[in-house]
Design an enzyme around this catalytic site. Structure first.
Site, short mmCIF file in Angstrom:
data_model
loop_
_atom_site.label_atom_id
_atom_site.label_comp_id
_atom_site.label_asym_id
_atom_site.label_seq_id
_atom_site.Cartn_x
_atom_site.Cartn_y
_atom_site.Cartn_z
N GLU A 133 -6.76 -30.54 38.83
CA GLU A 133 -7.19 -29.92 37.59
C GLU A 133 -6.34 -28.69 37.27
OE1 GLU A 133 -11.72 -29.56 36.87
OE2 GLU A 133 -11.01 -27.55 37.34
N TYR A 167 -7.12 -27.60 28.83
CA TYR A 167 -7.63 -28.12 30.10
C TYR A 167 -7.04 -29.51 30.31
CZ TYR A 167 -10.70 -30.47 33.38
OH TYR A 167 -11.17 -31.20 34.43
#
Ligand code: GDP
Ligand code: MN
Length: 386
Positions: free
Chosen positions: A191, A103
């Site tokens: 993101e 991530y």
């Protein structure tokens, strides 16, 4: 307010900035999806394009190995209702053979009043959940917007997260680019989850999220265009509305609204909200609401899977109430069974004649706008209680 780009749009922005992304094509029908899959080569991932996370878990992402599977998956995903969003298009994407999911993200830390870069080796899952269960699994590095992100800050975040040495450089570089995008594009969040790692140590953005501060859109014409596209792309109903010449906006609720005149429709929307319901749409059929337009409007709301009840709010002006009533009767007589309960309120010219003409076997007639809206909200609630 922040607006969200679709995955395919955010990926385009990321790819243009040099972040590796899988080969992909957008499709809005099954044949198009299959053609894209053939061109990209199997296996491919077929991914619902809706502006909401957790599509994988909700059944909006399917990996397929051949044409038959691609057809089946595209057919299933296109048109499906995903967490209240209608799926109008899919991204057909080269499947990534990954060994790990990371991530990386940039967001505004409101507490600190500074952007923060985040890296975790626990990618691929709901990162908010990770933040709750195991906050130490996310490395954070605050950035001073006046100076931007120093390369050492990116390296530190990647190191702190425990990212494998072999890919640390590439992950740092993705993070730096992401921050630049965030900064240049007035990003509210940028993101990548997951940033996939392959067996030969390549990193590739398998998902992409970019939220933009709506107040900054005037500075970002390219993104503003994407937003307009995101609002309309592949949405069959919005295309239909264009064909019919209606002003139409799809919303998240389940009470379908049809009216003539923007003000009247807005008032109806507010009232639905006031009585505890959720509007499914804004639909203004405009002046001269003749039978055919009424039938087209009904066709629109009936074909919206989210709609559980419909309220008509028509003010007779140029088009008289009795004509509208005839139009509603004619449109509804075409059905063996009325798909969703319809409530009608007429006002203005010849409204009394109109009310008498309306066939109460087909519709519920109400005298006031308030009672009509309340009734429609009740009907929609009953469907949901079942
Ligand atoms: P989200 O659920 O809306 O966040 O959608 P993502 O694009 O993040 O996909 C969710 C999950 O689907 C990923 O974490 C992967 O496990 C899986 N997935 C998505 N794309 C691919 C792909 O190309 N190959 C493989 N093997 N899995 C994928
Ligand atoms: Mn994701």
């Amino acid at each position: 307010m922040a607006m969200k780009l679709h995955e395919y749009q955010a990926k385009q922005v990321f790819a243009d900035a040099g972040i590796p992304t899988p080969a992909s094509q957008l499709a809005s029908d099954v044949d198009g999806a299959v053609a894209a899959a053939e061109e990209i080569g199997y296996p491919v991932a077929i991914k619902a394009q809706v502006q909401v996370g957790g599509r994988g878990k909700a059944g909006g992402i399917k990996l397929v190995d051949d044409e038959e599977e691609a057809r089946e998956a595209a057919d299933e995903i296109l048109g499906m209702d995903l967490k209240g969003y209608h799926v109008g298009s899919v991204l057909v994407e080269e499947a990534v053979d990954f060994t790990n999911e990371l991530y990386v993200g940039i967001t505004m830390d409101r507490g600190e009043g500074k952007p923060v870069a985040m890296v975790s080796t626990k990618g691929g899952v709901d990162i908010e959940q990770v933040a709750e269960d195991d906050p130490d699994a996310i490395a954070r590095e605050h950035i001073d917007p006046a100076f931007g992100m120093h390369p050492y800050q990116a390296r530190k975040a990647v190191y702190d997260a425990g990212v494998d040495q072999a890919i640390a450089r590439d992950v740092s570089s993705v993070l730096t680019t992401l921050y630049q995008l965030w900064d240049d594009r007035d990003g509210a969040d940028a993101e990548i989850n997951p940033l996939m790692v392959t067996a030969d140590d390549e990193v590739i953005a398998a998902d992409a999220v970019m939220n933009i501060d709506e107040d900054a859109l005037f500075r970002q014409p390219e993104l503003a265009e994407m937003e307009a596209e995101a609002a309309s792309t592949g949405d069959e109903l919005e295309q239909k509305a264009d064909e019919y010449g209606f002003d139409y906006v799809r919303l998240d609720g389940n009470v379908g609204i049809i009216g003539n005149g923007a003000g009247l429709v807005m008032t109806t929307l507010d009232l639905v909200d006031h009585y505890g319901g959720e509007p499914a749409n804004f639909l203004d059929v405009g002046g001269g609401a003749k039978a055919e337009r009424i039938a087209n409007a009904l066709d629109m709301v009936f074909s919206d899977d989210n709609v559980d009840s419909v309220v008509f709010n028509i003010f007779g002006g140029i088009t008289r109430g009795d004509e509208v009533a005839k139009g509603i009767n004619e449109a509804l007589e075409q059905f063996d069974e009325i798909p969703k309960p319809v409530v009608v309120r007429l006002a203005g010219t010849n409204w009394e004649e109109g009310m008498e003409i309306l066939n109460e076997d087909l519709v519920t007639v109400e005298q006031t706008l308030e009672s009509a809206v309340q009734r429609a909200v009740e009907y929609a609630g009953e469907v949901n209680d079942q």
